[in-house]
Design a protein around this motif. Sequence first.
Motif, PDB file in Angstrom:
ATOM      1  N   ALA A   1      -1.535   4.750  16.877  1.00  0.00           N
ATOM      2  CA  ALA A   1      -1.318   4.253  16.452  1.00  0.00           C
ATOM      3  C   ALA A   1      -1.748   2.651  15.860  1.00  0.00           C
ATOM      4  CB  ALA A   1       0.238   4.202  16.237  1.00  0.00           C
ATOM      5  N   VAL A   2      -1.921   1.877  16.786  1.00  0.00           N
ATOM      6  CA  VAL A   2      -2.868   0.357  16.170  1.00  0.00           C
ATOM      7  C   VAL A   2      -4.026   0.658  14.901  1.00  0.00           C
ATOM      8  CG1 VAL A   2      -3.371  -1.389  17.203  1.00  0.00           C
ATOM      9  CG2 VAL A   2      -1.236  -0.895  18.414  1.00  0.00           C
ATOM     10  N   GLN A   3      -4.412   1.748  15.393  1.00  0.00           N
ATOM     11  CA  GLN A   3      -5.756   2.613  14.378  1.00  0.00           C
ATOM     12  C   GLN A   3      -4.798   2.368  13.001  1.00  0.00           C
ATOM     13  OE1 GLN A   3      -8.228   5.022  16.605  1.00  0.00           O
ATOM     14  NE2 GLN A   3      -9.216   3.244  17.735  1.00  0.00           N
ATOM     15  N   LYS A   4      -4.706   2.799  13.044  1.00  0.00           N
ATOM     16  CA  LYS A   4      -3.717   3.773  11.894  1.00  0.00           C
ATOM     17  C   LYS A   4      -3.297   2.458  11.514  1.00  0.00           C
ATOM     18  CE  LYS A   4      -2.178   7.913  13.208  1.00  0.00           C
ATOM     19  NZ  LYS A   4      -1.650   9.193  13.090  1.00  0.00           N
ATOM     20  N   MET A   5      -1.958   1.588  11.754  1.00  0.00           N
ATOM     21  CA  MET A   5      -1.723   0.346  11.434  1.00  0.00           C
ATOM     22  C   MET A   5      -2.967  -0.676  10.720  1.00  0.00           C
ATOM     23  SD  MET A   5       1.203  -2.368  12.878  1.00  0.00           S
ATOM     24  CE  MET A   5       2.217  -2.532  12.095  1.00  0.00           C
ATOM     25  N   GLY A   6      -3.766  -0.244  10.868  1.00  0.00           N
ATOM     26  CA  GLY A   6      -5.460  -1.354  10.697  1.00  0.00           C
ATOM     27  C   GLY A   6      -5.538  -0.425   9.262  1.00  0.00           C
ATOM     28  N   VAL A   7      -5.501   0.712   9.359  1.00  0.00           N
ATOM     29  CA  VAL A   7      -6.850   1.338   7.823  1.00  0.00           C
ATOM     30  C   VAL A   7      -5.577   1.656   7.075  1.00  0.00           C
ATOM     31  CG1 VAL A   7      -8.165   1.551   9.498  1.00  0.00           C
ATOM     32  CG2 VAL A   7      -7.144   3.404   9.006  1.00  0.00           C
ATOM     33  N   VAL A   8      -3.839   1.593   7.679  1.00  0.00           N
ATOM     34  CA  VAL A   8      -2.881   2.436   6.860  1.00  0.00           C
ATOM     35  C   VAL A   8      -3.550   1.962   5.229  1.00  0.00           C
ATOM     36  CG1 VAL A   8      -1.385   0.801   6.538  1.00  0.00           C
ATOM     37  CG2 VAL A   8      -0.796   2.801   6.289  1.00  0.00           C
ATOM     38  N   SER A   9      -3.580   2.289   4.310  1.00  0.00           N
ATOM     39  CA  SER A   9      -3.401   2.970   3.035  1.00  0.00           C
ATOM     40  C   SER A   9      -2.109   2.465   2.436  1.00  0.00           C
ATOM     41  CB  SER A   9      -3.920   3.437   2.130  1.00  0.00           C
ATOM     42  OG  SER A   9      -4.448   3.419   1.172  1.00  0.00           O
ATOM     43  N   LEU A  10      -2.331   0.445   2.020  1.00  0.00           N
ATOM     44  CA  LEU A  10      -1.059   0.890   0.775  1.00  0.00           C
ATOM     45  C   LEU A  10      -1.230   0.583  -0.933  1.00  0.00           C
ATOM     46  CD1 LEU A  10       0.474  -2.298   3.168  1.00  0.00           C
ATOM     47  CD2 LEU A  10       1.592   0.056   3.098  1.00  0.00           C
ATOM     48  N   PRO A  11      -0.483   0.695  -1.704  1.00  0.00           N
ATOM     49  CA  PRO A  11      -0.086   0.421  -2.783  1.00  0.00           C
ATOM     50  C   PRO A  11      -1.208  -0.492  -3.421  1.00  0.00           C
ATOM     51  CG  PRO A  11       1.945   0.999  -2.651  1.00  0.00           C
ATOM     52  CD  PRO A  11       1.104   1.445  -1.235  1.00  0.00           C
ATOM     53  N   ASP A  12      -2.018  -0.988  -4.280  1.00  0.00           N
ATOM     54  CA  ASP A  12      -2.922  -1.745  -5.023  1.00  0.00           C
ATOM     55  C   ASP A  12      -1.971  -3.436  -5.026  1.00  0.00           C
ATOM     56  OD1 ASP A  12      -5.125  -0.773  -4.880  1.00  0.00           O
ATOM     57  OD2 ASP A  12      -4.701  -0.212  -6.891  1.00  0.00           O
ATOM     58  N   GLY A  13      -0.485  -3.510  -5.249  1.00  0.00           N
ATOM     59  CA  GLY A  13       0.209  -4.272  -5.749  1.00  0.00           C
ATOM     60  C   GLY A  13       0.212  -5.058  -4.473  1.00  0.00           C
ATOM     61  N   TYR A  14       0.290  -3.888  -3.024  1.00  0.00           N
ATOM     62  CA  TYR A  14       0.838  -4.532  -1.497  1.00  0.00           C
ATOM     63  C   TYR A  14      -0.005  -5.731  -1.220  1.00  0.00           C
ATOM     64  CZ  TYR A  14       5.477  -2.289  -1.369  1.00  0.00           C
ATOM     65  OH  TYR A  14       6.663  -1.454  -1.837  1.00  0.00           O
ATOM     66  N   LYS A  15      -1.172  -4.581  -1.431  1.00  0.00           N
ATOM     67  CA  LYS A  15      -2.880  -5.281  -1.007  1.00  0.00           C
ATOM     68  C   LYS A  15      -2.828  -6.498  -1.684  1.00  0.00           C
ATOM     69  CE  LYS A  15      -4.696  -0.795  -0.302  1.00  0.00           C
ATOM     70  NZ  LYS A  15      -5.901  -0.068  -1.530  1.00  0.00           N
ATOM     71  N   ASP A  16      -2.530  -7.046  -2.652  1.00  0.00           N
ATOM     72  CA  ASP A  16      -2.536  -8.319  -3.230  1.00  0.00           C
ATOM     73  C   ASP A  16      -1.652  -8.970  -3.062  1.00  0.00           C
ATOM     74  OD1 ASP A  16      -4.361  -6.839  -5.761  1.00  0.00           O
ATOM     75  OD2 ASP A  16      -3.131  -7.052  -7.138  1.00  0.00           O
ATOM     76  N   ALA A  17      -0.531  -8.581  -2.755  1.00  0.00           N
ATOM     77  CA  ALA A  17       0.496  -9.504  -2.032  1.00  0.00           C
ATOM     78  C   ALA A  17       0.426  -9.751  -0.619  1.00  0.00           C
ATOM     79  CB  ALA A  17       1.791  -8.180  -2.097  1.00  0.00           C
ATOM     80  N   ALA A  18      -0.410  -9.089   0.088  1.00  0.00           N
ATOM     81  CA  ALA A  18      -1.125  -9.845   1.651  1.00  0.00           C
ATOM     82  C   ALA A  18      -1.463 -11.002   1.065  1.00  0.00           C
ATOM     83  CB  ALA A  18      -1.769  -8.643   1.637  1.00  0.00           C
ATOM     84  N   GLU A  19      -2.184 -11.368   0.268  1.00  0.00           N
ATOM     85  CA  GLU A  19      -2.455 -12.301  -0.487  1.00  0.00           C
ATOM     86  C   GLU A  19      -1.359 -14.125  -0.303  1.00  0.00           C
ATOM     87  OE1 GLU A  19      -5.196 -12.623  -3.385  1.00  0.00           O
ATOM     88  OE2 GLU A  19      -6.421 -10.966  -2.454  1.00  0.00           O
ATOM     89  N   HIS A  20      -0.102 -13.270  -0.146  1.00  0.00           N
ATOM     90  CA  HIS A  20       0.879 -14.072  -0.318  1.00  0.00           C
ATOM     91  C   HIS A  20       1.771 -14.328   0.423  1.00  0.00           C
ATOM     92  CE1 HIS A  20      -0.468 -15.349  -4.728  1.00  0.00           C
ATOM     93  NE2 HIS A  20      -0.671 -13.834  -4.809  1.00  0.00           N
ATOM     94  N   ALA A  21       1.297 -13.193   1.327  1.00  0.00           N
ATOM     95  CA  ALA A  21       2.609 -13.458   2.401  1.00  0.00           C
ATOM     96  C   ALA A  21       1.661 -13.755   3.826  1.00  0.00           C
ATOM     97  CB  ALA A  21       2.514 -11.722   2.535  1.00  0.00           C
ATOM     98  N   GLU A  22       2.922 -14.873   4.073  1.00  0.00           N
ATOM     99  CA  GLU A  22       2.779 -16.041   5.449  1.00  0.00           C
ATOM    100  C   GLU A  22       2.055 -15.049   7.014  1.00  0.00           C
ATOM    101  OE1 GLU A  22       6.180 -17.691   7.220  1.00  0.00           O
ATOM    102  OE2 GLU A  22       5.325 -18.307   5.093  1.00  0.00           O
ATOM    103  N   ASN A  23       2.446 -13.806   7.070  1.00  0.00           N
ATOM    104  CA  ASN A  23       1.691 -13.380   8.217  1.00  0.00           C
ATOM    105  C   ASN A  23       0.631 -12.609   8.142  1.00  0.00           C
ATOM    106  OD1 ASN A  23       4.288 -14.309  10.066  1.00  0.00           O
ATOM    107  ND2 ASN A  23       5.333 -13.200   9.192  1.00  0.00           N
ATOM    108  N   CYS A  24       0.155 -12.025   7.123  1.00  0.00           N
ATOM    109  CA  CYS A  24      -0.988 -11.560   6.743  1.00  0.00           C
ATOM    110  C   CYS A  24      -2.490 -12.322   6.850  1.00  0.00           C
ATOM    111  CB  CYS A  24      -0.499 -10.473   5.235  1.00  0.00           C
ATOM    112  SG  CYS A  24       0.705  -9.300   5.331  1.00  0.00           S
TER     113      CYS A  24
END
Length: 179
Positions: A155-178
């Motif tokens: 599960a931890v490995q899947k969480m590390g490589v899980v594929s999120l939509p592009d907009g979500y990847k961009d949002a990670a730059e603005h999320a303090e927990n990421c």
Amino acid sequence: MKRWVVALAVFGLAGCGTPVAGKAVPGEAPSAPDAGVVRWVNNFCAVAEYMVASGGVQFQPPEGDPAQAKKSVSESLGRVVDVLDVVLHDLGELTPAPEPAADAAVEVVVEPLGRARDKFAKAKSTVDGAPELSVEVYSSAIQDMTEAVTVMNDAVQKMGVVSLPDGYKDAAEHAENCS
């Protein structure tokens, strides 16, 4: 004739460099990510951080007193089950996501974590149901814990490589927990 065409072209282009009155039209600025998506990604990363911060529980029963050993193993297993309950609850709160593709990312992680939680709970039940922590009881619990850790690592490995939509990847730059 070619010289005249070239001369006219150069003269004509030179006229394009003449300043004109007015304001420049701004180019397209990159759009900021949707606030709901940033919040979702921030919560997703918070779950991952919580899992990492909660890891590392040791299952070494204390030497000597069998009653104390049983209590110690049961408490350790209880803490792991509690952590997984929180993680599964928090992941469940992420659905429905702002985009259905993100729901699939959550489901990929929830399924193995649920199985790991059940294995840890089974090990705890085995320990709690025994009159004392015998070698047989401890071996049975260790077997369930080993299977749970294997599934949890998946599960931890899947969480590390899980594929999120592009907009979500961009949002990670603005999320303090990421990070």
